[in-house]
Design a protein around this motif. Structure first.
Motif, PDB file in Angstrom:
ATOM      1  N   ILE A  77       0.628  -1.134  -0.189  1.00 36.13           N
ATOM      2  CA  ILE A  77      -0.069  -0.068  -0.004  1.00 36.13           C
ATOM      3  C   ILE A  77       0.858   1.373  -0.156  1.00 36.13           C
ATOM      4  O   ILE A  77       1.743   1.198   0.825  1.00 36.13           O
ATOM      5  N   THR A  78       0.599   2.145  -0.890  1.00 34.95           N
ATOM      6  CA  THR A  78       1.406   3.569  -0.978  1.00 34.95           C
ATOM      7  C   THR A  78       0.264   4.408  -0.306  1.00 34.95           C
ATOM      8  O   THR A  78      -0.798   4.379  -0.507  1.00 34.95           O
ATOM      9  N   ILE A  79       0.779   4.989   1.074  1.00 33.55           N
ATOM     10  CA  ILE A  79       0.160   5.939   1.580  1.00 33.55           C
ATOM     11  C   ILE A  79       0.399   7.324   1.549  1.00 33.55           C
ATOM     12  O   ILE A  79       1.518   7.618   1.619  1.00 33.55           O
ATOM     13  N   ALA A  80      -0.488   8.215   1.103  1.00 31.25           N
ATOM     14  CA  ALA A  80      -0.331   9.500   0.997  1.00 31.25           C
ATOM     15  C   ALA A  80      -1.212  10.481   1.685  1.00 31.25           C
ATOM     16  O   ALA A  80      -2.275  11.171   1.124  1.00 31.25           O
ATOM     17  N   THR A  81      -1.350  10.534   2.966  1.00 37.45           N
ATOM     18  CA  THR A  81      -2.453  11.175   3.824  1.00 37.45           C
ATOM     19  C   THR A  81      -1.785  12.367   4.753  1.00 37.45           C
ATOM     20  O   THR A  81      -2.373  13.194   4.815  1.00 37.45           O
ATOM     21  N   ASN A  82      -0.556  12.041   5.034  1.00 33.25           N
ATOM     22  CA  ASN A  82       0.159  13.216   5.800  1.00 33.25           C
ATOM     23  C   ASN A  82       1.421  13.228   5.662  1.00 33.25           C
ATOM     24  O   ASN A  82       2.137  12.325   5.479  1.00 33.25           O
ATOM     25  N   GLY A  99      -0.415  -7.326   7.709  1.00 37.82           N
ATOM     26  CA  GLY A  99       0.390  -8.199   6.951  1.00 37.82           C
ATOM     27  C   GLY A  99       0.848  -7.466   5.450  1.00 37.82           C
ATOM     28  O   GLY A  99       1.342  -8.368   4.800  1.00 37.82           O
ATOM     29  N   ILE A 100       0.624  -6.165   5.600  1.00 34.57           N
ATOM     30  CA  ILE A 100       0.914  -5.713   3.927  1.00 34.57           C
ATOM     31  C   ILE A 100       1.951  -4.670   4.127  1.00 34.57           C
ATOM     32  O   ILE A 100       2.013  -3.924   5.049  1.00 34.57           O
ATOM     33  N   ASN A 101       2.861  -4.666   3.302  1.00 37.01           N
ATOM     34  CA  ASN A 101       3.883  -3.759   3.322  1.00 37.01           C
ATOM     35  C   ASN A 101       3.548  -2.515   2.742  1.00 37.01           C
ATOM     36  O   ASN A 101       2.429  -2.232   2.038  1.00 37.01           O
ATOM     37  N   VAL A 102       4.207  -1.381   3.193  1.00 35.05           N
ATOM     38  CA  VAL A 102       3.559   0.092   3.033  1.00 35.05           C
ATOM     39  C   VAL A 102       4.634   0.907   2.710  1.00 35.05           C
ATOM     40  O   VAL A 102       6.023   0.793   3.356  1.00 35.05           O
ATOM     41  N   GLY A 132       6.076  -7.741   7.414  1.00 31.28           N
ATOM     42  CA  GLY A 132       5.973  -6.778   6.328  1.00 31.28           C
ATOM     43  C   GLY A 132       7.217  -5.930   6.704  1.00 31.28           C
ATOM     44  O   GLY A 132       8.079  -6.061   7.388  1.00 31.28           O
ATOM     45  N   THR A 133       6.937  -4.697   5.680  1.00 30.11           N
ATOM     46  CA  THR A 133       7.937  -3.685   5.798  1.00 30.11           C
ATOM     47  C   THR A 133       7.257  -2.306   5.637  1.00 30.11           C
ATOM     48  O   THR A 133       6.061  -2.262   5.004  1.00 30.11           O
ATOM     49  N   ALA A 134       7.960  -1.433   6.307  1.00 25.67           N
ATOM     50  CA  ALA A 134       7.297  -0.080   6.233  1.00 25.67           C
ATOM     51  C   ALA A 134       8.551   0.622   5.800  1.00 25.67           C
ATOM     52  O   ALA A 134       9.458   0.678   6.473  1.00 25.67           O
ATOM     53  N   SER A 135       8.308   1.558   4.660  1.00 32.03           N
ATOM     54  CA  SER A 135       9.485   2.510   4.429  1.00 32.03           C
ATOM     55  C   SER A 135       8.737   3.722   3.859  1.00 32.03           C
ATOM     56  O   SER A 135       7.560   3.877   3.815  1.00 32.03           O
ATOM     57  N   GLY A 136       9.790   4.615   3.885  1.00 37.09           N
ATOM     58  CA  GLY A 136       9.245   6.098   3.472  1.00 37.09           C
ATOM     59  C   GLY A 136      10.055   6.688   2.215  1.00 37.09           C
ATOM     60  O   GLY A 136      11.310   6.510   1.934  1.00 37.09           O
TER      61      GLY A 136
END
Length: 146
Positions: A77-82, A99-102, A132-136
């Motif tokens: 998921i690509t998140i673009a909220t803040n 369990g989803i990468n973001v 999963g992974t979280a990256s920016g």
């Protein structure tokens, strides 16, 4: 994943930045836009292509985040909220816990540990717990090169 598989991506947030990211996803070889979520009810039920001002994409925007939180259907998921991790943290935790990468456009996500060690540690622990992974990326321009 083999080289012929497409990465299934859902977009979380369809403001100006989220729309830019969604357009990149639609245009980039190897990516497949499989879902879109936005809190604005006036976008719900519309084809994401209509929201973006492009050809229909066959993806309907939902105002229910659960609609894109299925790891059997979504790889990332690509998140673009803040721009601020502290404000985005509840959503990041929800995505990672599913369990989803973001990948976030939040500028602070480019170096979370430098901004807030506690938030970085919490995300890292969730990543490890859920596989999963979280990256920016810092902004949508960086996503173009991913």
């Amino acid at each position: 994943m083999n080289k012929n598989q497409r990465i299934r991506v859902a977009q979380w947030g369809l403001g100006a930045m989220g729309q830019g990211v969604a357009k990149v996803i639609l245009a980039k070889q190897g990516l497949e836009l499989v879902g879109a979520f936005d809190i604005r009810p006036e976008l719900a039920g519309k084809d994401v292509g209509e929201v973006l001002g492009v050809e229909p994409a066959g993806v309907v925007v939902s105002d229910d985040p659960a609609s894109i939180l299925d790891p059997a259907k979504v790889d990332v998921i690509t998140i673009a909220t803040n721009s601020w991790v502290a404000k985005q943290l509840p959503d990041l935790k929800r995505i990672i816990s599913a369990g989803i990468n973001v990948v976030s456009i939040a500028e602070e996500m480019a170096a979370t540990e430098a901004q807030n060690h506690e938030e970085a540690a919490a995300l890292d622990a969730l990543d490890k717990e859920n596989g999963g992974t979280a990256s920016g990326a810092g902004d949508k321009r960086t996503l173009i090169h991913i």
